[in-house]
Design an enzyme around this catalytic site. Structure first.
Site, PDB file in Angstrom:
ATOM      1  N   LEU A 162       0.733  -1.033  -0.139  1.00 49.63           N
ATOM      2  CA  LEU A 162       0.066  -0.002   0.118  1.00 49.63           C
ATOM      3  C   LEU A 162       0.920   1.405   0.061  1.00 49.63           C
ATOM      4  CD1 LEU A 162      -1.451   2.301   1.771  1.00 49.63           C
ATOM      5  CD2 LEU A 162      -2.899   1.329   0.095  1.00 49.63           C
ATOM      6  N   ASN A 163       2.041   1.044   0.846  1.00 45.98           N
ATOM      7  CA  ASN A 163       2.716   2.241   0.825  1.00 45.98           C
ATOM      8  C   ASN A 163       3.459   2.537  -0.617  1.00 45.98           C
ATOM      9  OD1 ASN A 163       2.473   2.445   3.627  1.00 45.98           O
ATOM     10  ND2 ASN A 163       4.463   1.271   3.905  1.00 45.98           N
ATOM     11  N   TYR A 222       2.441  -6.709  15.989  1.00 43.67           N
ATOM     12  CA  TYR A 222       1.341  -7.128  15.093  1.00 43.67           C
ATOM     13  C   TYR A 222       0.062  -7.546  15.555  1.00 43.67           C
ATOM     14  CZ  TYR A 222       4.580  -6.219  11.221  1.00 43.67           C
ATOM     15  OH  TYR A 222       5.472  -5.450  10.332  1.00 43.67           O
ATOM     16  N   ALA A 225      11.197   3.048   3.874  1.00 38.80           N
ATOM     17  CA  ALA A 225      12.148   3.694   2.937  1.00 38.80           C
ATOM     18  C   ALA A 225      12.130   2.651   1.798  1.00 38.80           C
ATOM     19  CB  ALA A 225      13.291   3.605   3.771  1.00 38.80           C
ATOM     20  N   ARG A 233       9.703 -11.335   5.775  1.00 42.73           N
ATOM     21  CA  ARG A 233       9.432 -11.370   7.313  1.00 42.73           C
ATOM     22  C   ARG A 233       9.530 -12.608   7.931  1.00 42.73           C
ATOM     23  NH1 ARG A 233      10.504  -7.157   5.609  1.00 42.73           N
ATOM     24  NH2 ARG A 233       9.648  -5.121   5.824  1.00 42.73           N
ATOM     25  N   GLY A 275      20.466   0.107   1.614  1.00 45.31           N
ATOM     26  CA  GLY A 275      20.281   1.136   2.676  1.00 45.31           C
ATOM     27  C   GLY A 275      21.200   2.184   2.383  1.00 45.31           C
ATOM     28  N   ASP A 312       9.809   0.613   0.619  1.00 44.02           N
ATOM     29  CA  ASP A 312       8.581   0.836  -0.189  1.00 44.02           C
ATOM     30  C   ASP A 312       8.794   2.084  -1.112  1.00 44.02           C
ATOM     31  OD1 ASP A 312       7.820  -1.211   1.473  1.00 44.02           O
ATOM     32  OD2 ASP A 312       6.804  -0.026   2.798  1.00 44.02           O
TER      33      ASP A 312
END
Length: 310
Positions: free
Chosen positions: A31-32, A102, A258, A170, A229, A260
């Site tokens: 979504l981002n 979460y 970042a 994840r 990064g 995304d």
């Protein structure tokens, strides 16, 4: 040629609690990316759609409204009566690095992805030119549904659909073994892969960015971007390898989203005909801006000046 390029992003968006005192926002990796792409592509021939599920509650209503205000097409967001969006809490350390807690096991999206969904509606080439998904998108599906989606993606790509993938591994969601198997099937079909090297280390052990990129190209992916990064990103195709330096940020407030944001600017730039080098520079620019603000979504007025061809 179709009048519009229809881009669909698949995944889950949740309610975000962060800050001291706690503030309510929203976010989710795909979504981002969808939101930042919609901002960057406003006024172009591209339309960004989101594929997910929400409940029939007030929070879900607010999310739909906010996405639509950002230019995201929400007609493919299923509403499941009696369910709620997922929730996550962000804890940010003094260096801006974040950790998450979460509450998503019974979210609307998780329940929807577990259903016997007709993936042809998601991947209909009549209204979907490109699909963007992530490792998190895949991890949210139960194994049998994930395999069915991977089969459907093969048909989508065979019919000319464009597939874009961000690894976003994840370990709390699934095992490295299951993730490797699913990622490799997607990467064999993907036009563009955006891979974070730290996530690749969790999946394959310590290795270089060059090794990660070449392994992915060997699977069949046409264009591989390795995000590192603050270090330069590496872009590899069958023909060439280039590095693009990262942009030094100001104060790091929150590193959330970042990657995304980088993906959004990179893909939007490539859609509009910019080179891979230009696209990566735009990705670094947006990522550096996003980490200077709290939360996954920065205010529209804080967007950097990224001009794309129209």
């Amino acid at each position: 040629m179709r009048d519009c390029l229809h881009i669909a992003c698949l995944g889950e968006c949740m309610v975000e609690l962060s800050g001291q005192p706690l503030q309510r926002r929203y976010g989710g990796d795909t979504l981002n990316t969808a939101l930042y792409m919609a901002r960057l592509l406003a006024g172009s021939r591209a339309r960004v759609h989101y594929i997910s599920a929400l409940g029939d509650d007030r929070l879900s209503d607010e999310l739909i409204h906010q996405w639509q205000c950002e230019g995201i097409e929400a007609a493919r967001v299923t509403r499941l009566p009696g369910t709620l969006p997922g929730l996550y809490l962000v804890d940010v350390d003094p260096q801006g690095e974040r950790s998450f807690l979460y509450w998503r096991d019974t979210s609307a999206a998780r329940q929807y992805f577990a259903m016997e969904t007709d993936f042809s509606a998601w991947l209909d080439r009549g209204r979907t030119d490109a699909l963007y998904l992530s490792g998190i998108s895949l991890a949210l599906l139960p194994t049998n549904r994930r395999l069915a989606l991977l089969d459907a993606l093969e048909g989508f790509v065979a019919e000319g659909g464009r597939l874009w993938f961000d690894n976003n591994f994840r370990p709390a969601l699934w095992s490295a073994q299951d993730a490797r198997a699913a990622h490799e099937r997607v990467l064999a079909m993907a036009e563009i892969a955006l891979l974070t090297l730290d996530d690749e280390h969790q999946l394959y052990g310590q290795h270089t960015a060059e090794e990660a990129a070449r392994r992915t190209v060997a699977l069949g992916c046409s264009e591989v971007v390795i995000k590192q990064g603050a270090r330069p990103c590496l872009i590899v195709t069958a023909q060439r390898e280039i590095e693009v330096p990262a942009q030094a940020p100001g104060k790091v407030v929150d590193s959330c989203a970042a990657g995304d944001a980088f993906a959004a600017a990179y893909l939007a730039s490539r859609i509009q005909g910019l080179s891979a080098h230009e696209a990566a520079a735009n990705g670094h620019c947006l990522a550096a801006t996003v980490i200077g603000h709290p939360g996954a979504i920065i205010p529209a007025h804080a967007m950097p000046d990224i001009s794309l061809p129209r």
